[in-house]
Motif scaffolding. Structure first.
Motif, PDB file in Angstrom:
ATOM      1  N   ARG A  60     -13.435  71.460 -11.255  1.00 17.34           N
ATOM      2  CA  ARG A  60     -12.839  71.286  -9.935  1.00 17.34           C
ATOM      3  C   ARG A  60     -13.660  71.986  -8.864  1.00 17.34           C
ATOM      4  NH1 ARG A  60      -7.818  69.837  -8.996  1.00 17.34           N
ATOM      5  NH2 ARG A  60      -8.798  69.430  -6.982  1.00 17.34           N
ATOM      6  N   LEU A  61     -14.177  73.156  -9.187  1.00 23.92           N
ATOM      7  CA  LEU A  61     -15.040  73.859  -8.236  1.00 23.92           C
ATOM      8  C   LEU A  61     -16.304  73.054  -7.961  1.00 23.92           C
ATOM      9  CD1 LEU A  61     -14.785  77.531  -9.567  1.00 23.92           C
ATOM     10  CD2 LEU A  61     -13.585  76.547  -7.609  1.00 23.92           C
ATOM     11  N   ALA A  62     -16.888  72.492  -9.009  1.00 19.60           N
ATOM     12  CA  ALA A  62     -18.112  71.703  -8.852  1.00 19.60           C
ATOM     13  C   ALA A  62     -17.866  70.445  -8.030  1.00 19.60           C
ATOM     14  CB  ALA A  62     -18.673  71.339 -10.220  1.00 19.60           C
ATOM     15  N   GLU A  63     -16.688  69.836  -8.178  1.00 22.33           N
ATOM     16  CA  GLU A  63     -16.348  68.631  -7.418  1.00 22.33           C
ATOM     17  C   GLU A  63     -16.139  68.918  -5.946  1.00 22.33           C
ATOM     18  OE1 GLU A  63     -12.826  67.249  -9.267  1.00 22.33           O
ATOM     19  OE2 GLU A  63     -13.827  66.611 -11.125  1.00 22.33           O
ATOM     20  N   SER A  64     -15.762  70.162  -5.616  1.00 24.92           N
ATOM     21  CA  SER A  64     -15.391  70.481  -4.241  1.00 24.92           C
ATOM     22  C   SER A  64     -16.455  71.252  -3.479  1.00 24.92           C
ATOM     23  CB  SER A  64     -14.088  71.294  -4.243  1.00 24.92           C
ATOM     24  OG  SER A  64     -13.689  71.630  -2.936  1.00 24.92           O
ATOM     25  N   GLY A  65     -17.073  72.245  -4.124  1.00 27.52           N
ATOM     26  CA  GLY A  65     -17.961  73.159  -3.413  1.00 27.52           C
ATOM     27  C   GLY A  65     -19.429  72.851  -3.583  1.00 27.52           C
ATOM     28  N   ILE A  66     -20.246  73.745  -3.016  1.00 29.54           N
ATOM     29  CA  ILE A  66     -21.700  73.661  -3.103  1.00 29.54           C
ATOM     30  C   ILE A  66     -22.204  74.836  -3.925  1.00 29.54           C
ATOM     31  CG2 ILE A  66     -23.853  73.839  -1.790  1.00 29.54           C
ATOM     32  CD1 ILE A  66     -22.534  71.179  -1.359  1.00 29.54           C
ATOM     33  N   SER A  98     -20.095  77.972  -2.608  1.00 26.48           N
ATOM     34  CA  SER A  98     -19.601  77.992  -1.237  1.00 26.48           C
ATOM     35  C   SER A  98     -18.597  76.859  -1.124  1.00 26.48           C
ATOM     36  CB  SER A  98     -20.748  77.791  -0.240  1.00 26.48           C
ATOM     37  OG  SER A  98     -21.712  78.821  -0.355  1.00 26.48           O
ATOM     38  N   ILE A  99     -17.388  77.177  -0.681  1.00 23.25           N
ATOM     39  CA  ILE A  99     -16.296  76.221  -0.743  1.00 23.25           C
ATOM     40  C   ILE A  99     -15.333  76.469   0.402  1.00 23.25           C
ATOM     41  CG2 ILE A  99     -14.948  77.724  -2.286  1.00 23.25           C
ATOM     42  CD1 ILE A  99     -14.012  75.189  -3.755  1.00 23.25           C
ATOM     43  N   HIS A 100     -14.615  75.446   0.816  1.00 22.44           N
ATOM     44  CA  HIS A 100     -13.589  75.613   1.844  1.00 22.44           C
ATOM     45  C   HIS A 100     -12.435  76.418   1.255  1.00 22.44           C
ATOM     46  CE1 HIS A 100     -10.540  74.725   4.852  1.00 22.44           C
ATOM     47  NE2 HIS A 100     -11.493  74.201   5.619  1.00 22.44           N
ATOM     48  N   ARG A 101     -12.016  77.455   1.956  1.00 20.26           N
ATOM     49  CA  ARG A 101     -10.942  78.315   1.459  1.00 20.26           C
ATOM     50  C   ARG A 101      -9.672  77.504   1.180  1.00 20.26           C
ATOM     51  NH1 ARG A 101      -9.360  83.810   1.813  1.00 20.26           N
ATOM     52  NH2 ARG A 101     -11.312  84.320   2.877  1.00 20.26           N
ATOM     53  N   GLY A 102      -9.353  76.568   2.070  1.00 23.12           N
ATOM     54  CA  GLY A 102      -8.164  75.752   1.877  1.00 23.12           C
ATOM     55  C   GLY A 102      -8.257  74.881   0.632  1.00 23.12           C
ATOM     56  N   VAL A 213     -24.226  83.321  10.512  1.00 24.51           N
ATOM     57  CA  VAL A 213     -24.291  82.948   9.105  1.00 24.51           C
ATOM     58  C   VAL A 213     -23.939  81.470   8.984  1.00 24.51           C
ATOM     59  CG1 VAL A 213     -23.444  83.406   6.773  1.00 24.51           C
ATOM     60  CG2 VAL A 213     -23.536  85.273   8.453  1.00 24.51           C
ATOM     61  N   LEU A 214     -24.765  80.706   8.268  1.00 24.62           N
ATOM     62  CA  LEU A 214     -24.551  79.273   8.069  1.00 24.62           C
ATOM     63  C   LEU A 214     -24.625  78.949   6.578  1.00 24.62           C
ATOM     64  CD1 LEU A 214     -27.093  77.804  10.694  1.00 24.62           C
ATOM     65  CD2 LEU A 214     -24.680  78.310  11.082  1.00 24.62           C
ATOM     66  N   TYR A 215     -23.703  78.095   6.108  1.00 21.16           N
ATOM     67  CA  TYR A 215     -23.847  77.579   4.750  1.00 21.16           C
ATOM     68  C   TYR A 215     -22.973  76.341   4.580  1.00 21.16           C
ATOM     69  CZ  TYR A 215     -19.720  80.632   4.048  1.00 21.16           C
ATOM     70  OH  TYR A 215     -18.516  81.278   4.155  1.00 21.16           O
ATOM     71  N   PRO A 216     -23.424  75.364   3.780  1.00 18.58           N
ATOM     72  CA  PRO A 216     -22.639  74.146   3.526  1.00 18.58           C
ATOM     73  C   PRO A 216     -21.547  74.429   2.494  1.00 18.58           C
ATOM     74  CG  PRO A 216     -24.700  74.026   2.337  1.00 18.58           C
ATOM     75  CD  PRO A 216     -24.749  75.307   3.119  1.00 18.58           C
ATOM     76  N   ILE A 217     -20.396  73.745   2.634  1.00 16.93           N
ATOM     77  CA  ILE A 217     -19.254  74.065   1.768  1.00 16.93           C
ATOM     78  C   ILE A 217     -18.602  72.841   1.126  1.00 16.93           C
ATOM     79  CG2 ILE A 217     -18.696  76.188   3.017  1.00 16.93           C
ATOM     80  CD1 ILE A 217     -16.462  74.642   4.448  1.00 16.93           C
ATOM     81  N   SER A 218     -19.183  71.641   1.288  1.00 14.25           N
ATOM     82  CA  SER A 218     -18.482  70.452   0.812  1.00 14.25           C
ATOM     83  C   SER A 218     -19.359  69.558  -0.042  1.00 14.25           C
ATOM     84  CB  SER A 218     -17.946  69.642   2.005  1.00 14.25           C
ATOM     85  OG  SER A 218     -17.423  68.407   1.578  1.00 14.25           O
ATOM     86  N   ALA A 219     -18.984  69.410  -1.311  1.00 14.27           N
ATOM     87  CA  ALA A 219     -19.677  68.465  -2.178  1.00 14.27           C
ATOM     88  C   ALA A 219     -19.412  67.033  -1.737  1.00 14.27           C
ATOM     89  CB  ALA A 219     -19.242  68.669  -3.621  1.00 14.27           C
ATOM     90  N   ALA A 220     -18.234  66.767  -1.203  1.00 12.67           N
ATOM     91  CA  ALA A 220     -17.912  65.412  -0.733  1.00 12.67           C
ATOM     92  C   ALA A 220     -18.833  65.005   0.401  1.00 12.67           C
ATOM     93  CB  ALA A 220     -16.451  65.346  -0.287  1.00 12.67           C
ATOM     94  N   ALA A 221     -19.102  65.905   1.342  1.00  9.97           N
ATOM     95  CA  ALA A 221     -20.025  65.608   2.434  1.00  9.97           C
ATOM     96  C   ALA A 221     -21.433  65.384   1.904  1.00  9.97           C
ATOM     97  CB  ALA A 221     -20.007  66.737   3.458  1.00  9.97           C
ATOM     98  N   ARG A 222     -21.811  66.180   0.923  1.00  5.45           N
ATOM     99  CA  ARG A 222     -23.163  66.035   0.361  1.00  5.45           C
ATOM    100  C   ARG A 222     -23.330  64.683  -0.312  1.00  5.45           C
ATOM    101  NH1 ARG A 222     -26.301  70.461  -3.484  1.00  5.45           N
ATOM    102  NH2 ARG A 222     -28.369  69.538  -3.232  1.00  5.45           N
TER     103      ARG A 222
END
Length: 402
Positions: A60-66, A98-102, A213-222
């Protein structure tokens, strides 16, 4: 054994899953009437990812985060100071995410309800007080819907209710407000073109004035060739009247953007990046002094309720996850003394981390760059010595306690 967990955030939900995994019954209560996926980005260090993967949440983490591969430090003009690999690229067995907290909270909430039952998380119940006796704990809660108080009994109460913990306040009634260090933070997320290779964390500037500080947080966007870029702006200010700590306080673009006028970082115009956020949050950089004790008989603390710290080094959520796993392990070994054993194992380590975050060598080095090269540089070796650069790596190691 029956455990009542106060707070349905990352710490509380992970505690419920960890207890369930060792056969301990748990119920989570939260004062909000509905749990919503709020917030912006968060980082999970590899040891926290490993703990969540052990709970069956790795996919689930891999599906959501970077999976973050590196951190890169730049000056405000985009010149590179230093970089270091992260997660799998640094040799860890699990990624740094890196993942969205929500989204992380939603993953945890779904798992709790699936495994513990739909009634395992009860909302609209605000903690009022807890009183231990010889056979357990009587917990007084305020039912917001009924506008009345109700009592529950448990063998152990776990305060996982964050920075403004009511459970902690009951144990330390004279503690006072969180401690502000003079830095305001603005946070937002912007859907845009990929940030570098799509798996980098970028840190620019210095928090003696302004840091980004910048970092990508969405596997869906990627997956659609984009990046949902989480940005955090840290600005030092002498305005103590704006130090109230509320994670959901809405910020204003006009307040933060002027501090970054003319900044270009990793190919982005920073003001333009900020303007692309649908919602901006404003928050002070606060913590609390380390406590001499987390566990009082049948009441204990985890996560930010136990050790709120500056958001430096990706440790807030990560340490909450580790707290939860250690507490569950020790309770499974000894239900009567497990909470005290957890306190003894974790408190000294994490209190050290809280203090380390107040004085990061990394921030001193970044300030030196800003002072020595105010208009930029061509070679970082002309600005910093080898030992000064090494201080950044050493600083990260000091704040990577497991």
């Amino acid at each position: 054994m029956r455990v009542l967990i106060v707070g349905a955030g990352i710490a509380g939900l992970t505690t419920a899953l960890s207890l369930h995994a060792v056969g301990i019954e748990a119920t989570v209560v939260d004062g909000v009437t509905a749990l919503r996926p709020l917030g912006v980005g968060i980082n999970l260090l590899p040891h926290a990812t490993a703990a969540l993967s052990d709970l069956g949440l790795g996919d689930r983490l891999a599906e959501s985060g970077i999976a973050t591969a590196e951190v890169i430090h730049l000056d405000r003009f985009g010149n590179e100071i230093w970089r270091e690999p992260r997660g799998l690229r640094a040799g860890h067995r699990c990624p740094q995410y890196s993942i969205h907290r929500g989204e992380l909270q939603a993953i945890l909430l779904g798992a709790v309800r699936s495994r513990l039952g739909s009634g395992a998380v009860r909302t609209g119940l605000r903690f009022v007080a807890a009183e231990s006796d010889g056979t357990g704990v009587r917990v007084r809660l305020r039912d917001r819907e009924a506008d009345a108080e109700t009592d529950l009994r448990a063998d152990l109460v776990v305060g996982a209710d964050g920075l403004h913990s009511a459970v902690r306040a009951g144990l330390y009634p004279d503690e006072g407000a969180p401690l502000w260090n003079g830095i305001r933070m603005w946070r937002g997320t912007t859907l845009t073109r990929p940030l570098l290779a799509g798996e980098s964390m970028v840190i620019a500037g210095s928090n003696h004035a302004a840091k980004l500080v910048l970092y990508p947080i969405s596997a869906a966007a990627r997956r659609i060739g984009r990046s949902l870029v989480n940005w955090v702006a840290e600005v030092r200010t002498d305005d103590p009247g704006r130090s109230a700590a509320d994670w959901n306080r809405v910020g204003c673009l006009a307040d933060v953007a002027p501090h970054y006028r003319g900044w270009r970082v990793a190919g982005f115009d920073v003001e333009e990046l900020m303007a692309g956020s649908e919602r901006i949050l404003e928050y002070p950089m606060v913590d609390r002094d380390p406590l001499p004790r987390w566990t009082f008989g049948r009441i204990t603390l985890v996560g930010d309720a136990a050790h709120p710290m500056y958001p430096i080094g990706s440790n807030g959520g990560s340490q909450a996850v580790i707290d939860s796993r250690v507490l569950a392990r020790e309770l499974a070994r000894d239900p009567e003394r497990g909470a005290a054993a957890y306190d003894a194992l974790r408190r000294g380590l994490v209190n050290t981390l809280v203090l380390a975050n107040r004085d990061m060598p990394m921030d001193h080095v970044l300030r030196l760059v800003a002072e020595r090269a105010p208009t930029g540089f061509r070679r970082i070796e002309d600005v910093l010595g080898r030992d000064e650069l090494r201080a950044i790596t050493d600083g990260y190691r000091r704040t990577s306690i497991r």
